[in-house]
Design an enzyme around this catalytic site. Structure first.
Site, PDB file in Angstrom:
ATOM      1  N   SER A 204       0.842  -1.198   0.000  1.00 56.39           N
ATOM      2  CA  SER A 204       0.000   0.000   0.000  1.00 56.39           C
ATOM      3  C   SER A 204       0.876   1.245   0.000  1.00 56.39           C
ATOM      4  CB  SER A 204      -0.907  -0.002   1.230  1.00 56.39           C
ATOM      5  OG  SER A 204      -1.800   1.080   1.170  1.00 56.39           O
ATOM      6  N   HIS A 206       0.006   4.140   1.482  1.00 57.07           N
ATOM      7  CA  HIS A 206      -0.227   5.039   2.621  1.00 57.07           C
ATOM      8  C   HIS A 206       0.765   4.824   3.763  1.00 57.07           C
ATOM      9  CE1 HIS A 206      -2.365   1.598   4.488  1.00 57.07           C
ATOM     10  NE2 HIS A 206      -2.106   2.213   5.620  1.00 57.07           N
ATOM     11  N   CYS A 327      -7.584   0.266  13.041  1.00 56.54           N
ATOM     12  CA  CYS A 327      -8.891  -0.148  12.533  1.00 56.54           C
ATOM     13  C   CYS A 327      -9.916  -0.276  13.638  1.00 56.54           C
ATOM     14  CB  CYS A 327      -8.796  -1.493  11.832  1.00 56.54           C
ATOM     15  SG  CYS A 327      -7.806  -1.413  10.340  1.00 56.54           S
TER      16      CYS A 327
END
Lengths: 387, 387
Positions: A204, A206, A327
């Protein structure tokens, strides 16, 4: 908000690098053709070349061919495609058994749980006190029905780095596909798929100061994979949707901007922080491996005090740090990772993670550790947990 | 590439507006916290407020509550969530029948085909010569087993605008969920869900000069929907993954920048182009409705000449236009939409679409039409198709 606040949590790595935005900019305003228009007009060709250029650069950094790297919307989608795609492709022929570990990040863990509801059986491998998967246990768990092993490269909370080379060889020798979630390790640790046989790998942008909303999945040649989404033929017919070319360009640029000197600098700050915390604060435990550890990760548990209280007090002093997983931080549940490494309720609820990024300085880290020492001292004075 | 090239295809609407980037910028460099960190530190709260602010603004423009709008990676994902999510939620209880139209865009069409492979039955409604779904046929197709009707608001190629109010009322009266793909009409045509009972609605930022890689799905309160992806609890537990806050902010800003005056300007350019083409070029047919039509859409079929040849010759003259769908232009298949409205091979292969955006001028449109007239005249001279 405290404008002088210092990010020392996962967000630290999500601050976009100005050079990344600069690289993306021409694709916002000049070359904004749709890449699938390549056969219709010349800007389409240019757009396609830009996309494939970014793809090739990222593939090259991982030791795979451009055709083996697809863009996705991020690591969550990549891991969903990997697990559900293999389940779809092999669930009716080879078998319905999947192996993963108890301390995976949520995209893998929750995809595995969703597959259980669809009739797959999942083995959740235990880990030792530092978070390492037991390779013998893995060997034993693989059966003729096993279609996929999904073990992360490094842990999202405690930073423990698995021996993915050994895992990949076990999987290869047992003829089982291997998916590896490398979201947090990509460009922070060496990953060379030309040498290590990993079939599917999640990355990813990010986590390396790249744009949000773009990720990638390595799908090695010959890997049978069903589709998660349906639509156009994009990404070698593996992932439909209008190509996010600015995102792809930004991802490639962000990946190239990480170098060994930076990783060494993070490693040094990490160890400085850990050393000071363990020596200056009483009743504290390091979570994860002291050696095989993500360069940017510090994770410690404080006895006699809640992690939530520490973060709030550090926030008031201008430091943004996290407990548990990004999360699930709203859930106030104890971290499944700390429980996974054998931690009890107190340790799971007293854990604090510092995540370091390009824009953090040693001065900030020092100030945060000093604040941490003060905050824990104060909180323990009034703690109902005793001391 | 011809630097002076004029985009007159779908890409025209994907050029980012500078004001959108300006709105996104603080979320790249200052407020880059993870929104789920809202309970850990104050930047998390600020990030969450920014995300929910963008959500609220988009929801407000559609006449729904913020809790009814989730962010996705784009229209492909939104439509996949809608179709597969309803199938997952209701396929084992209410029934396994879905209704859509033959001329839907690929995310809906291919999702429907994927569901057919999973044992669902799908009715593909035919359309009339202008592309309108027959409402009586829709009524007849709905059975007690029907769990979803998915009909687009406006067509991606020929611009025909369906009567979604009438469709929504039929679905409501027959107790069937209605998904509407509004990718191309969002902000170009009025959509007010406080008045029109649509259960699921797909939108995207890339059609209104917003960023790529961000879209949205309206999920009205009470709609039962399974998940396409698993992971964290984001987006009301409907769509996991790190929130793309810069994308969300950019999407909201892009949506607000579209106004009626702009849509009127596009409509005027559209009709000017159609009028000139029909009057100055012989043997040409307008595809789609002359009245109920997207403001930005021109689509015509030229007899005795291939659309592919026209696009290549226009490209040499500096105009980027498309044949068929952007998703499938590489396939050289005739457009399923033109076949759907009763077009033959020649009409399907001789179609040309102009898509207008904010940055197109009447002067450009005029020059493109003049070039189109010249190119078709020249090509017909050498055409093997006769004239």
């Amino acid at each position: 908000m405290n404008d002088k606040s210092v990010y020392l949590d996962n967000a630290a790595a999500t601050r976009l690098d100005e050079r990344v935005l600069e690289a993306m900019s021409p694709y916002f305003f000049q070359t904004y053709a749709v890449a699938t228009s390549e056969f219709a007009y010349s800007q389409g060709i240019e757009a396609k070349e830009a996309l494939d250029g970014a793809r090739g650069r990222l593939a090259g950094l991982l030791g795979v061919t451009p055709e083996e790297f697809i863009f996705t919307s991020g690591d969550t989608e990549s891991s969903n495609i990997a697990l559900k795609g293999v389940a779809k492709a092999l669930g009716k022929s080879k078998g319905r058994h999947i192996i993963t570990s108890r301390i995976e990040d949520f995209p893998v863990l929750q995809s595995a749980k969703a597959l259980e509801k669809d009739g797959f059986s999942v083995t959740y491998l235990g880990v030792d006190g530092e978070g390492f998967v037991d390779l013998d246990q893995l060997e034993e768990a693989i059966t003729g029905e096993t279609i996929l092993v999904s073990v992360q490269h490094s842990n999202q909370e405690i930073g423990t780095v698995q021996d993915i080379e050994a895992i990949s060889k076990i999987c290869r020798s047992r003829n089982t596909l291997f998916h590896c979630d490398a979201t947090h390790s990509f460009r922070r640790l060496p990953i060379d798929l030309s040498r290590v046989p990993i079939d599917l790998l999640t990355v990813s942008a990010h986590t390396i100061h790249g744009p949000k909303g773009i990720g990638g999945l390595v799908v090695r040649k010959g890997t049978t994979l069903g589709k998660l989404m349906d639509g156009g033929f994009q990404e070698f017919d593996r992932r439909p949707g209008l190509e996010n070319i600015p995102g792809a360009i930004g991802f490639a640029r962000a990946a190239e901007l990480v170098d060994e000197a930076e990783n060494d600098r993070l490693r040094a700050m990490r160890d400085h922080a850990i050393w000071r915390i363990l020596n200056e604060i009483p009743s504290v435990t390091l979570n994860g491996s002291p050696v095989d550890r993500l360069p940017q990760n510090v994770n410690v548990s404080f006895h006699f005090v809640e992690g939530e209280s520490i973060t709030l007090h550090l926030d008031m002093r201008g430091f943004a740090v996290s407990t548990g997983s990004a999360c699930f931080s709203r859930s106030l549940q104890g971290s499944h990772v700390i429980y996974g490494i054998g931690g009890d309720h107190e340790r799971a609820h007293g854990s604090i993670r510092l995540s370091l990024g390009r824009y953090n300085t040693l001065e900030e880290v020092d100030a945060a550790v000093t604040a941490l020492a003060e905050v824990t001292r104060e909180l323990r004075k009034i703690s109902p947990l005793g001391k």
